[in-house]
Design an enzyme around this catalytic site. Structure first.
Site, PDB file in Angstrom:
ATOM      1  N   CYS A 112       0.812  -1.453   0.184  1.00  0.00           N
ATOM      2  CA  CYS A 112       0.233   0.122  -0.304  1.00  0.00           C
ATOM      3  C   CYS A 112       0.696   1.122   0.286  1.00  0.00           C
ATOM      4  O   CYS A 112       0.439   2.839  -0.487  1.00  0.00           O
ATOM      5  CB  CYS A 112      -0.651   0.091   1.777  1.00  0.00           C
ATOM      6  SG  CYS A 112      -0.003  -0.312   2.604  1.00  0.00           S
ATOM      7  N   HIS A 168      -2.855   0.506   6.591  1.00  0.00           N
ATOM      8  CA  HIS A 168      -2.696   0.328   5.693  1.00  0.00           C
ATOM      9  C   HIS A 168      -2.483   2.158   5.881  1.00  0.00           C
ATOM     10  O   HIS A 168      -1.747   3.048   6.378  1.00  0.00           O
ATOM     11  CB  HIS A 168      -3.923   0.598   5.679  1.00  0.00           C
ATOM     12  CG  HIS A 168      -4.729   0.770   4.280  1.00  0.00           C
ATOM     13  ND1 HIS A 168      -3.537   0.254   2.632  1.00  0.00           N
ATOM     14  CD2 HIS A 168      -5.560   1.334   3.275  1.00  0.00           C
ATOM     15  CE1 HIS A 168      -4.307   0.206   1.318  1.00  0.00           C
ATOM     16  NE2 HIS A 168      -5.420   0.764   2.257  1.00  0.00           N
ATOM     17  N   ASP A 187      -8.979   5.947  -1.899  1.00  0.00           N
ATOM     18  CA  ASP A 187      -7.707   4.608  -1.734  1.00  0.00           C
ATOM     19  C   ASP A 187      -7.580   3.209  -3.232  1.00  0.00           C
ATOM     20  O   ASP A 187      -7.882   2.677  -3.723  1.00  0.00           O
ATOM     21  CB  ASP A 187      -8.497   3.487  -1.047  1.00  0.00           C
ATOM     22  CG  ASP A 187      -7.722   2.606  -0.242  1.00  0.00           C
ATOM     23  OD1 ASP A 187      -6.520   2.233  -0.611  1.00  0.00           O
ATOM     24  OD2 ASP A 187      -7.597   2.068   0.557  1.00  0.00           O
TER      25      ASP A 187
END
Length: 668
Positions: free
Chosen positions: A425, A469, A485
């Site tokens: 991520c 994250h 995202d």
């Protein structure tokens, strides 16, 4: 095995007691094996094995110069490891070494007592690293072992069984348990007594106040628990909406993202705009050695929690930050609005830092941004179109989400977009934000936790370090900051309740999982629920909960003074109970012997020296020899006392003799 037990049974008592003490010391040190330097673990184990061998073989202990040399080597190793002989880690290492070396010079009971008290101290240092239920249970066994060894050291010569010493130690622990419980419940809570966990997170999942992109070739998932959340009513928002906000990263030097210092943020506020009803919840945050508090995106700014010993503030980036690092378990309540907007509605100078990029870095990404700007369809539609175009590129461009992307070079965004097309991520969010800034769109990285899972045993929502994250926020005119995202475009399974990348299970977990697919998961959930109860009712037993206890006892507005008063009264009651127990115990002793001791004290006070095993008849004869006729009443009384015990049919009961003793005129 039987021959070993038989051989141990034939050892002298000193050797047997030494082996038992060495085993107890090993139990005390066992939880610290993972935190002590490797050389210290090997050094300590070697010394303990050496000492045990000397005890079994009945060989003499090493001389003083041997111990001085070993201590010098250990001190040099401690200084080489920690660069100091002071401080928590160096101090614990030093005490462990001293405890091991002290076993090499046990020549008297005084030396054994030093070992016992060093052992008690080292036992406490285990809580510097962990205050978990497992550590507490291990230290309870260590405490009973040390108490058993201490009792055994004071037992008479011979070969008393260790089980007898263990019973005595267990009885002592049980007698002290009520006092311990009262002190735990009522002793005023002060600042945290224990140290904070180590801050080494390199190569492991979790949060940090910076994000260095591309330097980790392989990310190790850490299944350790970061926080537990209990939602009011038991109904949390949908799992894909569970974004728990941590540090916001705005500054980028080409490889590393960092937070913006308060004096560089400019004069703007959060300007939070919310819709819908808030979500109310309670967070139990594990120690992190970081100053931030996790909140569900986005927290209401006017609901800052009151936490004893901490002062919490809300930053313009909607993050909650404490005035010091969180070194102990913290519990707080919050309310958040999952449907929100924030930030200015018009572009101002305060947004300029969010489009800054280092000069001469990632030229291919900047060229891609320039190409997208020249597209009239995208340019006319503005920021939403640019965002969707970047997300579509991630969805259809062959990009993948992996924990083993390899080490990136200096142009991290270029390598992700055009070469490797793989990362976790942080790679995806960083490359996306660099592209947005290349398009002159204010953008920043937000780190935190996403998703989590609900424990089916106690209903708490569990956030693990593996749920850490990174996502992006872009600014749009008329809307403000909007969450984007980009990882969801590369790997939709990373978001929400779908399949995630996970670390391989251990041997035992894999074996249990093979036998029953759900057994391992259920056992894990049950253990975490038990550990959560330990956290809630023991580690998080704060001053406010102490005052709540006084409220339940009838105090209307309890204070620390009331707490001290209740504790004082309990100590007075415990003292009176101890006095009563002593009087009762004395009453259980032989009243005849007690009366004889009183007579003995009277004669000794008069100046008569009496041998220790003197009988009443001997005492009467010595009194007559010393005092003559003046001792006749005492002489007759002592003979009557002897007859009361030993005559076949005593003429006088003990009660009249006791009354006569008080009226009797003693010599001198």
């Amino acid at each position: 095995m039987l021959s070993l037990v038989q051989r141990l049974g034939t050892l002298p008592r000193d050797a047997r007691d030494t082996l038992f003490l060495l085993c107890v010391i090993a139990l005390v040190l066992l939880p610290q094996v993972g935190t002590l330097p490797l050389w210290c673990t090997l050094f300590t184990a070697g010394v303990l094995v050496w000492r045990g061998t000397l005890a079994v073989q009945s060989r003499p202990l090493p001389g003083r110069w041997w111990l001085i040399a070993l201590l010098a080597v250990a001190l040099a190793a401690i200084f080489a490891t920690h660069r100091t002989l002071l401080g928590r880690d160096a101090g614990v290492t030093l005490v462990v070494v001293m405890l091991a070396l002290k076993t090499m010079e046990v020549r008297a009971r005084r030396d054994a007592l030093v070992i016992f008290f060093l052992g008690f101290f080292v036992m406490l240092t285990n809580f510097f690293q962990s205050q978990s239920l497992l550590t507490a249970v291990a230290m309870l066994f260590a405490l009973l072992g040390l108490l058993t060894a201490l009792v055994n050291a004071h037992m008479p010569v011979g070969r008393p069984p260790l089980l007898q010493a263990a019973r005595t130690a267990g009885g002592m622990a049980l007698l002290g348990a009520p006092i311990m419980l009262a002190l735990f419940m009522l002793f005023p809570r002060m600042a945290p007594l224990w140290g904070t966990p180590n801050d080494e997170m390199t190569g492991r999942s979790g949060l940090s106040n910076s994000m260095r992109v591309g330097t980790i070739a392989q990310l190790a998932l850490d299944d350790g628990i970061a926080a537990r959340v209990r939602f009011d009513g038991g109904s949390p928002p949908p799992q894909p909406q569970l974004y728990f906000r941590g540090p916001v990263l705005s500054n980028f030097d080409g490889r590393e993202w960092t937070t913006t210092p308060p004096w560089e943020r400019g004069s703007f506020d959060a300007n939070l705009r919310v819709r819908g009803e808030p979500v109310r919840y309670e967070v139990t945050l594990e120690p992190s050695n970081r100053p931030w508090l996790l909140t569900l995106d986005a927290p209401a700014p006017k609901t800052l929690p009151e936490i004893p010993g901490l002062r919490v503030m809300a930053t313009p980036e909607l993050q909650w930050v404490a005035n010091r690092a969180i070194g102990d378990l913290v519990r707080y309540r919050a309310e958040s609005y999952p449907d929100f907007q924030s930030g200015p509605l018009r572009r101002t100078a305060a947004l300029q830092p969010y489009v800054a990029l280092p000069e001469g870095r990632n030229p291919r990404t900047l060229a891609l941004a320039a190409q997208m700007k020249r597209d009239p369809k995208l340019a006319d539609a503005g920021t939403p179109a640019f965002v969707q175009a970047a997300l579509e590129r991630l969805r259809s461009g062959g990009y993948s989400y992996t924990l083993e992307p390899g080490v990136y070079g200096d142009e991290t965004a270029d390598e992700f977009w055009f070469d490797r097309k793989a990362g976790f991520c942080e790679h995806i969010a960083s490359a996306f934000v660099v592209l947005m800034r290349g398009l002159d769109i204010p953008a920043r990285i937000v780190t935190g936790y996403q998703g989590g899972e609900q424990n089916g045993v106690d209903g708490y929502w569990v956030l693990r370090q593996s749920d850490a994250h990174a996502w992006a926020e872009v600014w749009q005119a008329g809307t403000g900051w909007t969450r984007v995202d980009p990882t969801a475009s590369v790997s939709p399974g990373r978001i929400g309740s779908f399949q995630r990348l996970s670390s391989p299970p251990g041997f035992f977990a894999n074996a249990i999982g093979t036998m029953s697919p759900t057994l391992s998961q259920n056992l894990r959930a049950a253990w975490e629920a038990v550990n959560n109860r330990w956290n809630q009712w023991v580690l998080n037993y704060t001053q406010s909960r102490q005052l709540d206890l006084l409220k339940s006892l009838g105090f209307e507005s309890p204070s620390l003074q009331d707490l001290a008063t209740v504790l004082l009264w309990m100590l007075v009651i415990a003292t009176l109970g101890g006095v009563g127990w002593t009087l009762w115990e004395r009453a259980q002793h032989d009243p005849w012997l007690r009366l004889l001791r009183r007579a003995r004290r009277r004669l000794e006070k008069a100046g008569l020296a009496l041998p220790e095993p003197a009988t009443p008849r001997q005492m009467a004869a010595l009194a007559t020899q010393r005092f003559g006729a003046a001792a006749q009443p005492a002489h007759d009384w002592l003979l009557a006392l002897e007859a009361q015990r030993y005559a076949p049919a005593p003429a006088t009961a003990l009660g009249p003799l006791r009354a006569e003793f008080r009226r009797l005129r003693w010599p001198g």
